[in-house]
Design a protein around this motif. Sequence first.
Motif, PDB file in Angstrom:
ATOM      1  N   ILE A  19       0.834  -1.205   0.000  1.00 14.06           N
ATOM      2  CA  ILE A  19       0.000   0.000   0.000  1.00 14.06           C
ATOM      3  C   ILE A  19       0.869   1.257   0.000  1.00 14.06           C
ATOM      4  N   LEU A  20       1.946   1.235   0.794  1.00 14.51           N
ATOM      5  CA  LEU A  20       2.812   2.412   0.860  1.00 14.51           C
ATOM      6  C   LEU A  20       3.681   2.535  -0.388  1.00 14.51           C
ATOM      7  N   ASN A  21       4.047   1.416  -1.004  1.00 16.04           N
ATOM      8  CA  ASN A  21       4.731   1.448  -2.300  1.00 16.04           C
ATOM      9  C   ASN A  21       3.872   2.210  -3.316  1.00 16.04           C
ATOM     10  N   ASN A  22       2.590   1.872  -3.363  1.00 17.24           N
ATOM     11  CA  ASN A  22       1.692   2.539  -4.302  1.00 17.24           C
ATOM     12  C   ASN A  22       1.507   4.011  -3.950  1.00 17.24           C
ATOM     13  N   MET A  23       1.404   4.310  -2.648  1.00 16.41           N
ATOM     14  CA  MET A  23       1.250   5.693  -2.220  1.00 16.41           C
ATOM     15  C   MET A  23       2.430   6.542  -2.699  1.00 16.41           C
ATOM     16  N   VAL A  24       3.656   6.027  -2.520  1.00 18.79           N
ATOM     17  CA  VAL A  24       4.852   6.761  -2.945  1.00 18.79           C
ATOM     18  C   VAL A  24       4.867   6.928  -4.467  1.00 18.79           C
ATOM     19  N   LEU A  25       4.476   5.873  -5.182  1.00 18.87           N
ATOM     20  CA  LEU A  25       4.410   5.967  -6.645  1.00 18.87           C
ATOM     21  C   LEU A  25       3.414   7.044  -7.072  1.00 18.87           C
ATOM     22  N   PHE A  26       2.221   7.020  -6.487  1.00 22.84           N
ATOM     23  CA  PHE A  26       1.194   8.004  -6.845  1.00 22.84           C
ATOM     24  C   PHE A  26       1.687   9.437  -6.590  1.00 22.84           C
ATOM     25  N   GLU A  27       2.348   9.633  -5.453  1.00 26.83           N
ATOM     26  CA  GLU A  27       2.835  10.968  -5.131  1.00 26.83           C
ATOM     27  C   GLU A  27       3.940  11.403  -6.099  1.00 26.83           C
ATOM     28  N   THR A  28       4.812  10.463  -6.472  1.00 25.53           N
ATOM     29  CA  THR A  28       5.909  10.786  -7.386  1.00 25.53           C
ATOM     30  C   THR A  28       5.376  11.164  -8.761  1.00 25.53           C
ATOM     31  N   VAL A  29       4.406  10.399  -9.257  1.00 26.35           N
ATOM     32  CA  VAL A  29       3.841  10.690 -10.577  1.00 26.35           C
ATOM     33  C   VAL A  29       3.073  12.010 -10.552  1.00 26.35           C
ATOM     34  N   THR A  30       2.408  12.297  -9.440  1.00 25.83           N
ATOM     35  CA  THR A  30       1.718  13.585  -9.312  1.00 25.83           C
ATOM     36  C   THR A  30       2.723  14.739  -9.389  1.00 25.83           C
ATOM     37  N   ALA A  31       3.863  14.577  -8.732  1.00 22.56           N
ATOM     38  CA  ALA A  31       4.900  15.607  -8.802  1.00 22.56           C
ATOM     39  C   ALA A  31       5.398  15.783 -10.236  1.00 22.56           C
ATOM     40  N   LEU A  32       5.565  14.682 -10.954  1.00 18.30           N
ATOM     41  CA  LEU A  32       5.990  14.755 -12.354  1.00 18.30           C
ATOM     42  C   LEU A  32       4.945  15.479 -13.201  1.00 18.30           C
ATOM     43  N   ALA A  33       3.676  15.167 -12.960  1.00 20.72           N
ATOM     44  CA  ALA A  33       2.595  15.796 -13.725  1.00 20.72           C
ATOM     45  C   ALA A  33       2.531  17.299 -13.445  1.00 20.72           C
ATOM     46  N   GLU A  34       2.727  17.660 -12.183  1.00 18.70           N
ATOM     47  CA  GLU A  34       2.716  19.087 -11.838  1.00 18.70           C
ATOM     48  C   GLU A  34       3.901  19.801 -12.482  1.00 18.70           C
ATOM     49  N   ALA A  35       5.072  19.157 -12.454  1.00 18.26           N
ATOM     50  CA  ALA A  35       6.264  19.759 -13.063  1.00 18.26           C
ATOM     51  C   ALA A  35       6.081  19.915 -14.567  1.00 18.26           C
ATOM     52  N   ARG A  36       5.493  18.892 -15.207  1.00 18.67           N
ATOM     53  CA  ARG A  36       5.251  18.961 -16.647  1.00 18.67           C
ATOM     54  C   ARG A  36       4.357  20.158 -16.984  1.00 18.67           C
ATOM     55  N   GLY A  37       3.265  20.311 -16.220  1.00 22.76           N
ATOM     56  CA  GLY A  37       2.339  21.398 -16.489  1.00 22.76           C
ATOM     57  C   GLY A  37       2.969  22.767 -16.278  1.00 22.76           C
ATOM     58  N   ILE A  38       3.725  22.907 -15.193  1.00 22.42           N
ATOM     59  CA  ILE A  38       4.380  24.190 -14.905  1.00 22.42           C
ATOM     60  C   ILE A  38       5.396  24.504 -16.005  1.00 22.42           C
ATOM     61  N   ALA A  39       6.165  23.481 -16.423  1.00 23.05           N
ATOM     62  CA  ALA A  39       7.161  23.691 -17.478  1.00 23.05           C
ATOM     63  C   ALA A  39       6.498  24.105 -18.786  1.00 23.05           C
TER      64      ALA A  39
END
Length: 307
Positions: free
Chosen positions: A175-195
């Motif tokens: 469950i925590l593996n997935n939580m960390v993955l979800f948070e990491t991908v969200t950060a990537l998506a936010e960075a992509r949009g800002i860029a």
Amino acid sequence: MSRFTRVGFIGLGVMGEPICRNLAQKCGLPVLGCDMNPEPLARLAPHGVQAADVATLARECDVIFLSLPSGEIVEKLARGDQGLLATCRPGQVIVDTSTSPVDTTRKLSAEFAERQVTFIDAPVARTRAAAEAGTLSVMVGATPEVFEEVRPLIATFANEITLCGGVGSGQVVKILNNMVLFETVTALAEARGIARRSGVDPKVILETFTLGSADSFALRNHGLKAILPGEFPEKAFPVSYARKDLNYALRLAEQTGIPAHGARNVDLWFEAALARGLGDRYWPVISRVIDDEDGGAPVNAASGHQP
């Protein structure tokens, strides 16, 4: 020498079918399969899997694997009138490869123990392609003795098998593996949009990330293979399933007194994606909710990508 003479398998969906196929082909024991859908059973029949109902599995199998969509469905299977708790027999081992809440897993394990049945958790990680290839990662919650008993069977469909601790520990780690993955991908998506909105090509920022400290499995898989090309197929791990797993993590966080603000941020994006009608799409589609560059136009539903 193993005391197991016959294997049962309940739940032949996206992950369960290839896992069961690997078991049947490699474990050297008869395998009985059970699913409400006859199609995977028909596909597994040539590999020696015999179709059976829950009562037959409970009567004839020494070890039973579960691969079900949620902990709630696992509970229903266990506690139904003709469920596993009602039909199991002393000495059996039940291996739950589903992703289920930790407290549910531990309660079920205690209830089965009253019937002298061993219930352990062994949730799987990685993709359907890995399930097909027999290269899943499995996180096990069990005693060392039971772990050693079931490890050869798990090894038919996994190349990474970790004993995480007692019952429920496998679920904690998954469950925590997935939580960390979800948070990491969200950060990537936010960075992509800002860029993108700052005049930098999303391809440039994500590919350059691979050369620096922001490099990760999430970047190379979810970032470059889904977010960048905009491929969010329906036959992959969808937003609705991802949110279910994230809710298990938030439930565990609440029980342990950790605020988990990062995970709650992801849940807001999952909620927004569901509101947009994207619940059946591959979950990194949240990147298009975060940066809606097409003004709400339908996202690409290419179907060739695995989660």
